[in-house]
Design a protein around this motif. Structure first.
Motif, PDB file in Angstrom:
ATOM      1  N   UNK A   1      23.311   2.028  27.064  1.00 23.60           N
ATOM      2  CA  UNK A   1      22.653   0.892  26.385  1.00 23.60           C
ATOM      3  C   UNK A   1      23.332  -0.434  26.757  1.00 23.60           C
ATOM      4  N   UNK A   2      23.539  -0.636  28.057  1.00 21.21           N
ATOM      5  CA  UNK A   2      24.208  -1.835  28.557  1.00 21.21           C
ATOM      6  C   UNK A   2      23.211  -2.630  29.413  1.00 21.21           C
ATOM      7  N   UNK A   3      22.494  -3.557  28.781  1.00 19.18           N
ATOM      8  CA  UNK A   3      21.454  -4.313  29.488  1.00 19.18           C
ATOM      9  C   UNK A   3      22.018  -5.268  30.535  1.00 19.18           C
ATOM     10  N   UNK A   4      23.253  -5.721  30.354  1.00 22.30           N
ATOM     11  CA  UNK A   4      23.863  -6.562  31.391  1.00 22.30           C
ATOM     12  C   UNK A   4      23.995  -5.790  32.696  1.00 22.30           C
ATOM     13  N   UNK A   5      24.439  -4.546  32.612  1.00 25.19           N
ATOM     14  CA  UNK A   5      24.559  -3.713  33.821  1.00 25.19           C
ATOM     15  C   UNK A   5      23.177  -3.374  34.369  1.00 25.19           C
ATOM     16  N   UNK A   6      22.228  -3.126  33.482  1.00 24.71           N
ATOM     17  CA  UNK A   6      20.856  -2.828  33.914  1.00 24.71           C
ATOM     18  C   UNK A   6      20.316  -3.984  34.753  1.00 24.71           C
ATOM     19  N   UNK A   7      20.423  -5.201  34.239  1.00 25.36           N
ATOM     20  CA  UNK A   7      19.903  -6.364  34.952  1.00 25.36           C
ATOM     21  C   UNK A   7      20.642  -6.573  36.269  1.00 25.36           C
ATOM     22  N   UNK A   8      21.952  -6.422  36.242  1.00 21.47           N
ATOM     23  CA  UNK A   8      22.741  -6.584  37.464  1.00 21.47           C
ATOM     24  C   UNK A   8      22.308  -5.579  38.540  1.00 21.47           C
ATOM     25  N   UNK A   9      22.112  -4.336  38.128  1.00 24.73           N
ATOM     26  CA  UNK A   9      21.671  -3.302  39.077  1.00 24.73           C
ATOM     27  C   UNK A   9      20.246  -3.575  39.567  1.00 24.73           C
ATOM     28  N   UNK A  10      19.377  -4.007  38.670  1.00 23.17           N
ATOM     29  CA  UNK A  10      18.001  -4.325  39.070  1.00 23.17           C
ATOM     30  C   UNK A  10      17.993  -5.485  40.065  1.00 23.17           C
ATOM     31  N   UNK A  11      18.835  -6.479  39.846  1.00 27.44           N
ATOM     32  CA  UNK A  11      18.912  -7.602  40.781  1.00 27.44           C
ATOM     33  C   UNK A  11      19.348  -7.124  42.164  1.00 27.44           C
ATOM     34  N   UNK A  12      20.335  -6.237  42.179  1.00 25.10           N
ATOM     35  CA  UNK A  12      20.802  -5.699  43.466  1.00 25.10           C
ATOM     36  C   UNK A  12      19.691  -4.905  44.155  1.00 25.10           C
TER      37      UNK A  12
END
Length: 196
Positions: A38-49
């Protein structure tokens, strides 16, 4: 269901593969951080990559984050860029057409253009009928046009976009614009079905 140890091992292997730019591993980690950590910061970072590596799926998953300003700063120009790039990639035109249609309908990162909105929403509806909400957006865009412009566009695009044939059939079935004719309606429905 894998145990916690199995999940940790899977996520470690995925991290190692993701470091080397493996899109499947990156998207697996997206799921892991969405559902397990449940870590949306990591989710967004991975999606950006993943989006930078060309993943249309990642681009479309990023769209609402940029639209709402959740985790990242709201950026409607980025929404438009993500939707149009995903559509140009051609692999997820049902979802990308929906996002791009919304951009043109609501002026998200581009000028409002109801004809472009219904075109992309029609493509979305032609490829995947599960987007019931796309039909609502389609009707909103259609209602922004005068009837003659809409009918002219629909007729012109009917050979290219199956959903347009369906809409013409519906008009014949309901006697809306065209005289009611159930046989002609069925003919248009069959043509739409043959094209997908």
């Amino acid at each position: 269901m894998p145990s916690n140890v199995d999940r940790a091992l899977i996520s470690e292997k995925a991290r190692a593969l993701a470091e080397s730019g493996d899109l499947d591993a990156i998207m697996l980690l997206v799921e892991y951080y969405e559902n397990e950590e449940k870590d949306l910061n990591k989710v967004v970072s991975l999606l950006q990559r993943a989006a930078e590596l060309g993943s249309s799926d990642a681009m479309l998953k990023l769209f609402p984050y940029y639209e709402d300003g959740n985790i990242v700063e709201a950026d409607h120009n980025m929404c438009y860029k993500l939707a149009s790039t995903a559509f140009e990639n051609g692999s997820l035109n049902d979802r990308a057409g929906f996002a791009l249609g919304r951009c043109y309908l609501d002026g998200i990162g581009t000028a409002v253009d109801p004809l472009k909105a219904i075109e992309y929403l029609s493509i979305s509806l032609s490829e995947h009928d599960a987007y019931e909400v796309a039909g609502l957006y389609y009707d909103k865009a259609k209602n922004m046009l005068d009837k003659q412009t809409y009918i002219s566009w629909l007729t012109k695009k009917s050979e290219e976009i199956p959903y347009c044939k369906y809409r013409i059939g519906k008009m014949y079935e309901e006697g809306d614009v065209f005289p009611e004719n159930k046989m002609t309606a069925v003919s248009f429905y069959l043509q739409a079905a043959e094209k997908g």
